[in-house]
Design a protein around this motif. Structure first.
Motif, PDB file in Angstrom:
ATOM      1  N   HIS A   1     -22.718 -25.666  65.116  1.00 33.89           N
ATOM      2  CA  HIS A   1     -22.103 -25.845  63.801  1.00 33.89           C
ATOM      3  C   HIS A   1     -21.131 -27.025  63.805  1.00 33.89           C
TER       4      HIS A   1
ATOM      5  N   SER B   1     -27.809 -18.136  59.108  1.00 36.76           N
ATOM      6  CA  SER B   1     -28.241 -17.777  57.752  1.00 36.76           C
ATOM      7  C   SER B   1     -29.162 -18.863  57.216  1.00 36.76           C
ATOM      8  N   ALA B   2     -29.816 -18.560  56.103  1.00 41.23           N
ATOM      9  CA  ALA B   2     -30.686 -19.558  55.465  1.00 41.23           C
ATOM     10  C   ALA B   2     -29.862 -20.766  55.024  1.00 41.23           C
ATOM     11  N   GLU B   3     -28.694 -20.493  54.433  1.00 37.16           N
ATOM     12  CA  GLU B   3     -27.866 -21.569  53.898  1.00 37.16           C
ATOM     13  C   GLU B   3     -27.357 -22.484  55.014  1.00 37.16           C
ATOM     14  N   ALA B   4     -27.117 -21.888  56.186  1.00 43.41           N
ATOM     15  CA  ALA B   4     -26.550 -22.658  57.300  1.00 43.41           C
ATOM     16  C   ALA B   4     -27.548 -23.650  57.897  1.00 43.41           C
TER      17      ALA B   4
ATOM     18  N   GLU C   1     -31.120 -29.682  58.004  1.00 39.41           N
ATOM     19  CA  GLU C   1     -31.956 -30.421  57.048  1.00 39.41           C
ATOM     20  C   GLU C   1     -31.427 -31.843  56.881  1.00 39.41           C
ATOM     21  N   GLU C   2     -30.093 -31.938  56.826  1.00 40.95           N
ATOM     22  CA  GLU C   2     -29.491 -33.261  56.636  1.00 40.95           C
ATOM     23  C   GLU C   2     -29.804 -34.163  57.834  1.00 40.95           C
TER      24      GLU C   2
ATOM     25  N   TRP D   1     -34.829 -16.129  57.027  1.00 41.99           N
ATOM     26  CA  TRP D   1     -34.054 -17.323  56.682  1.00 41.99           C
ATOM     27  C   TRP D   1     -34.943 -18.499  56.344  1.00 41.99           C
ATOM     28  N   ARG D   2     -36.133 -18.535  56.984  1.00 46.34           N
ATOM     29  CA  ARG D   2     -37.077 -19.624  56.697  1.00 46.34           C
ATOM     30  C   ARG D   2     -38.498 -19.063  56.719  1.00 46.34           C
TER      31      ARG D   2
ATOM     32  N   ALA E   1     -28.600 -26.073  56.156  1.00 48.77           N
ATOM     33  CA  ALA E   1     -28.381 -27.328  55.411  1.00 48.77           C
ATOM     34  C   ALA E   1     -28.008 -28.492  56.329  1.00 48.77           C
TER      35      ALA E   1
END
Ligand SMILES: Cc1cc2nc3c(=O)[nH]c(=O)nc-3n(C[C@H](O)[C@H](O)[C@H](O)COP(=O)(O)OP(=O)(O)OC[C@H]3O[C@@H](n4cnc5c(N)ncnc54)[C@H](O)[C@@H]3O)c2cc1C
Length: 319
Positions: A303, A210-213, A218-219, A239-240, A215
């Protein structure tokens, strides 16, 4: 006569068009250039200085910005008016799109992304063209009354010519139904390090979910001073943005390290990533193409693995 369709963005010349002019000059016939839209009028002297003995300018209110249907129709009308034996354009996204539009309108075949021409003195040309993002060269023959070809960027070297060119207006008739695909917005690229120039890219694939996943990716990219990229499965899912896509139809990257997380390594992705100096694949499948081709691999769930890498970096940096 060989007609070269000139690509530009609101008057800014695509240098690949000068390569198409050079390719046309190598084929022998007089070379004419076609510019589409009044914003390209200022290009005439540059085109003449690169071998266009005539420059034909199409003007119409529908041509104030790029539109594949309208541009393709202009090329088709130019063929009707000027009767060239060959139409060339550069093998960019736009060049191929416009030529495909024109070829469909004219009922002619079109050969994209050529790097070599043989047998051009005969009715049947032998062409060498690039396929699969540059990983394959294909030899093909072209039999057509009108030859319509695009040439791959960097395959021909642009060269100046001392000959002067004439300039003429090409009358065109366009109706509003041609404004089907139009530019509605331009997003300026953010300043700073880009996907193409970043020394580190953390790529995420379909398995991110997902887009949120994104994060944790990104970190991790932030901790290492890099940027996030993705596969087309990700952009297809919305998602992007497409500007983050690595690959044949995205950006070609060449970082010191590419961390490919949950990306299978399909050929279209690989051709955009293969210039990376080192590749680390994080994937649950030890047989995935990306894993097999990578310099390093972690077989596991992204994940869990991605946050674990970030946690270890933070621990080593003292919090
Ligand atoms: C003309 C054309 C142009 C294309 N251009 C591009 C392009 O520019 N860029 C591009 O990327 N693609 C492009 N594609 C699409 C390409 O063929 C692939 O479909 C796409 O790259 C697949 O994306 P993916 O690797 O994210 O997904 P998938 O192929 O579905 O791979 C997902 C991977 O995730 C792994 N996985 C699953 N769960 C986990 C987990 N929990 N943790 C870790 N790993 C996991 C799987 O083992 C698998 O290897 C193009 C296709 C065509 C036809």
């Amino acid at each position: 006569m060989i007609l070269v369709v000139i690509e530009h963005d609101r008057g800014a010349l695509a240098t690949a068009s000068l390569e198409a002019l050079a390719a046309a000059r190598g084929l022998g016939s007089p070379v004419a250039a076609l510019t589409i839209g009044a914003s390209a009028d200022g290009l005439a002297s540059t085109l003449a200085a690169h071998g266009a003995t005539s420059v034909h300018q199409a003007h119409h209110a529908l041509l104030s910005d790029y539109g594949p249907e309208a541009w393709g129709e202009v090329v088709a009308q130019a063929v009707g008016a000027l009767a060239p034996t060959t139409v060339l354009a550069c093998g960019t996204d736009r060049g191929n799109e416009v030529m495909a539009q024109a070829a469909a309108r004219l009922g002619q075949p079109m050969v994209a992304n050529c790097v070599g021409f043989d047998d051009v003195a005969t009715g049947t040309w032998t062409l060498t063209r690039v396929r699969w993002g540059g990983s394959l060269l294909e030899r093909c023959t072209l039999e057509a009354t009108l030859k319509m070809v695009t040439v791959t960027h960097h395959a021909f070297e642009s060269a100046e010519s001392p000959a002067a060119g004439t300039v003429a207006e090409l009358p065109v008739s366009l109706d509003a139904s041609l404004a089907r695909t139009v530019v509605v917005e331009r997003v300026e690229r953010a300043a700073g390090v880009t996907l193409a120039t970043s020394p580190l890219v953390v790529g995420g694939g379909r398995a991110v979910g997902s887009a949120e996943a994104f994060a944790p990716l990104e970190e991790l990219a932030g901790l290492l001073g890099g940027v996030v990229g993705c596969s087309r499965a990700v952009t297809n899912n919305g998602w992007r943005s497409h500007t983050d896509q690595v690959g044949q139809t995205g950006t070609r990257i060449a970082p010191d390290l590419y961390m490919a997380c949950g990306i299978s390594g399909a050929i279209q992705h690989w051709v955009g990533a293969m210039a990376s100096k080192k590749i680390l694949a994080i994937n649950t499948d030890p047989e995935a193409n990306m894993v097999v081709k990578a310099d390093y691999a972690v077989i596991g769930d992204l994940h869990k693995v991605v946050p674990a890498i970030s946690a270890e970096i933070r621990r080593r940096r003292g919090g």
